[in-house]
Design an enzyme around this catalytic site. Structure first.
Site, short mmCIF file in Angstrom:
data_model
loop_
_atom_site.label_atom_id
_atom_site.label_comp_id
_atom_site.label_asym_id
_atom_site.label_seq_id
_atom_site.Cartn_x
_atom_site.Cartn_y
_atom_site.Cartn_z
N SER A 139 -3.75 -2.63 5.85
CA SER A 139 -3.82 -1.23 5.40
C SER A 139 -5.24 -0.95 4.94
CB SER A 139 -2.86 -1.03 4.22
OG SER A 139 -3.10 0.20 3.57
N TYR A 152 0.07 -3.14 -4.70
CA TYR A 152 0.13 -2.94 -3.24
C TYR A 152 -1.23 -3.28 -2.62
CZ TYR A 152 0.70 -0.82 1.36
OH TYR A 152 0.75 -0.63 2.73
P1 NDP Z 1 8.78 1.79 7.11
O1 NDP Z 1 9.38 1.81 5.74
O2 NDP Z 1 9.06 2.94 8.01
O3 NDP Z 1 9.18 0.43 7.86
C1 NDP Z 1 9.11 -0.81 7.18
C2 NDP Z 1 9.82 -1.88 7.99
O4 NDP Z 1 9.68 -3.13 7.28
C3 NDP Z 1 11.29 -1.61 8.18
O5 NDP Z 1 11.68 -1.91 9.50
C4 NDP Z 1 11.96 -2.58 7.19
O6 NDP Z 1 13.19 -3.01 7.73
C5 NDP Z 1 10.96 -3.73 7.19
N1 NDP Z 1 11.10 -4.52 5.96
C6 NDP Z 1 10.78 -4.12 4.71
N2 NDP Z 1 11.10 -5.09 3.84
C7 NDP Z 1 11.63 -6.11 4.56
C8 NDP Z 1 12.18 -7.36 4.23
N3 NDP Z 1 12.22 -7.81 2.96
N4 NDP Z 1 12.63 -8.16 5.22
C9 NDP Z 1 12.59 -7.74 6.49
N5 NDP Z 1 12.09 -6.57 6.89
C10 NDP Z 1 11.63 -5.75 5.92
O7 NDP Z 1 7.21 1.66 6.87
P2 NDP Z 1 5.95 1.57 7.90
O8 NDP Z 1 6.39 1.47 9.30
O9 NDP Z 1 5.02 2.64 7.52
O10 NDP Z 1 5.32 0.19 7.41
C11 NDP Z 1 5.11 -0.92 8.25
C12 NDP Z 1 3.92 -1.72 7.73
O11 NDP Z 1 2.77 -0.88 7.75
C13 NDP Z 1 4.04 -2.18 6.28
O12 NDP Z 1 3.51 -3.50 6.19
C14 NDP Z 1 3.17 -1.20 5.51
O13 NDP Z 1 2.65 -1.75 4.33
C15 NDP Z 1 2.08 -0.93 6.53
N6 NDP Z 1 1.31 0.28 6.37
C16 NDP Z 1 1.91 1.52 6.33
C17 NDP Z 1 1.13 2.66 6.22
C18 NDP Z 1 1.72 4.02 6.13
O14 NDP Z 1 1.01 4.95 5.65
N7 NDP Z 1 2.95 4.25 6.58
C19 NDP Z 1 -0.32 2.58 6.21
C20 NDP Z 1 -0.86 1.24 6.26
C21 NDP Z 1 -0.06 0.15 6.37
P3 NDP Z 1 14.56 -3.19 6.89
O15 NDP Z 1 14.51 -2.25 5.73
O16 NDP Z 1 15.63 -2.90 7.89
O17 NDP Z 1 14.53 -4.62 6.48
C1 8X3 Z 2 -0.34 2.59 3.20
C2 8X3 Z 2 -1.36 3.68 3.12
O1 8X3 Z 2 -2.96 4.97 1.63
O2 8X3 Z 2 -0.90 4.17 0.60
O3 8X3 Z 2 -0.87 1.34 3.32
O4 8X3 Z 2 -2.66 2.65 1.15
S1 8X3 Z 2 -1.98 3.85 1.54
#
Ligand code: NDP
Ligand code: 8X3
Length: 251
Positions: A139, A152
């Site tokens: 991120s 985070y």
């Molecule tokens: P979502 O919440 O839409 O998806 C997160 C996914 O992670 C889900 O499929 C969830 O599946 C899975 N997950 C969470 N916890 C667990 C666990 N303990 N075990 C297994 N699976 C898990 O979020 P995003 O798609 O946005 O996030 C994906 C990645 O991108 C993360 O690492 C996040 O930190 C990162 N990110 C997101 C950004 C954003 O602005 N959206 C920006 C930068 C990075 P389930 O709940 O079914 O287990």
């Molecule tokens: C998720 C995006 O801006 O909250 O990683 O860091 S931000």
């Protein structure tokens, strides 16, 4: 045919990654905790792209569950060419002194320890075959620290350290290791971060056109379609209205 292992495909980036990799012809192993969503996605992928797919329903925070799930893979899914460590979350957004320790544990256990558990189980096969690629979803929070985000940001700084360490240690085994570092992307991320508060989650993206999961899948596609001699170390990608973690031009 190459095989990809993608964590956290029940929503957001992970779902877009699974669909994109299927389109590219990968055989897939897809994971998450919500079995109904996993199965629905698997069915959609088989019907649309006719690739082989295996679902694994487990919590990446549970080391034994990771081991049991990965060891249960049928033989033809055991040779993993690409690992995408995507499962992760933010929990809470408040000053350190007001934050909840349970939120901190969820983030560190998922984003850092979960990534380590899964990677530790998959890397030996890549070493044995002297090939592989790992893409960790980091991120912009791994590059900058912003108010109310200490744990985070710490978890994503840790992801970057692990990515760099893996790149060094796996160099002699011909394994490419990189990351994607997005800014604001509208998925279920903010709903999870604000513990289900839809209004707070919506406010995060008010007045901007955020990135979407397809934009991040584009970055992954670029990384995995480079020739073998090219390693993309990181792609940092923001909405055009976001300069950094706290300067956003809302209109
Ligand atoms: P979502 O919440 O839409 O998806 C997160 C996914 O992670 C889900 O499929 C969830 O599946 C899975 N997950 C969470 N916890 C667990 C666990 N303990 N075990 C297994 N699976 C898990 O979020 P995003 O798609 O946005 O996030 C994906 C990645 O991108 C993360 O690492 C996040 O930190 C990162 N990110 C997101 C950004 C954003 O602005 N959206 C920006 C930068 C990075 P389930 O709940 O079914 O287990
Ligand atoms: C998720 C995006 O801006 O909250 O990683 O860091 S931000």
């Amino acid at each position: 045919m190459k095989t990809a292992f993608v964590t956290g495909v029940t929503s957001g980036f992970g779902k877009a990654f699974a669909l994109r990799l299927a389109k590219l012809g990968y055989r897939l192993i897809v994971t998450g905790r919500r079995a109904d969503r996993l199965e629905a996605l698997a069915e959609q992928i088989v019907q649309t792209y006719n690739v082989e797919i295996q679902t694994l329903c487990f919590d990446v925070r549970n080391q034994i569950a990771c081991q049991k799930a990965i060891e249960s893979l049928p033989d033809k899914f055991k040779y993993i060419d690409l690992l995408v460590n995507n499962a992760g979350l933010a929990a809470g957004a408040s000053p350190f002194q007001e934050s909840d320790m349970d939120d901190y544990e969820r983030m560190i256990d998922t984003n850092v320890k979960g990534l380590l558990y899964v990677t530790k189980l998959i890397v030996p096969g890549m070493i044995a075959r002297n090939k592989g690629q790992i893409v960790n979803i980091s991120s912009i929070a791994g590059i900058e620290v912003y108010p109310n985000g200490s744990a985070y940001c710490a978890s994503k700084h840790a992801v970057n350290a692990i990515t760099k360490g893996l790149r060094i240690d796996l160099l002699k085994h011909n394994i490419r290791v990189g990351s994607i570092s997005p800014g604001m992307v509208e998925t279920e991320f903010s709903i999870v971060r604000y513990h289900g508060d839809q209004d707070k989650a919506k406010a995060v993206y008010a007045g901007i056109v955020p990135l979407n999961a397809e934009d991040i899948a584009d970055a992954l596609e670029f990384m995995v379609t480079r020739p073998e001699h090219v390693s993309i170390n990181d792609i940092q990608i923001n909405p055009s209205q976001q300069a950094n973690t706290y300067l956003v031009n809302r209109i």
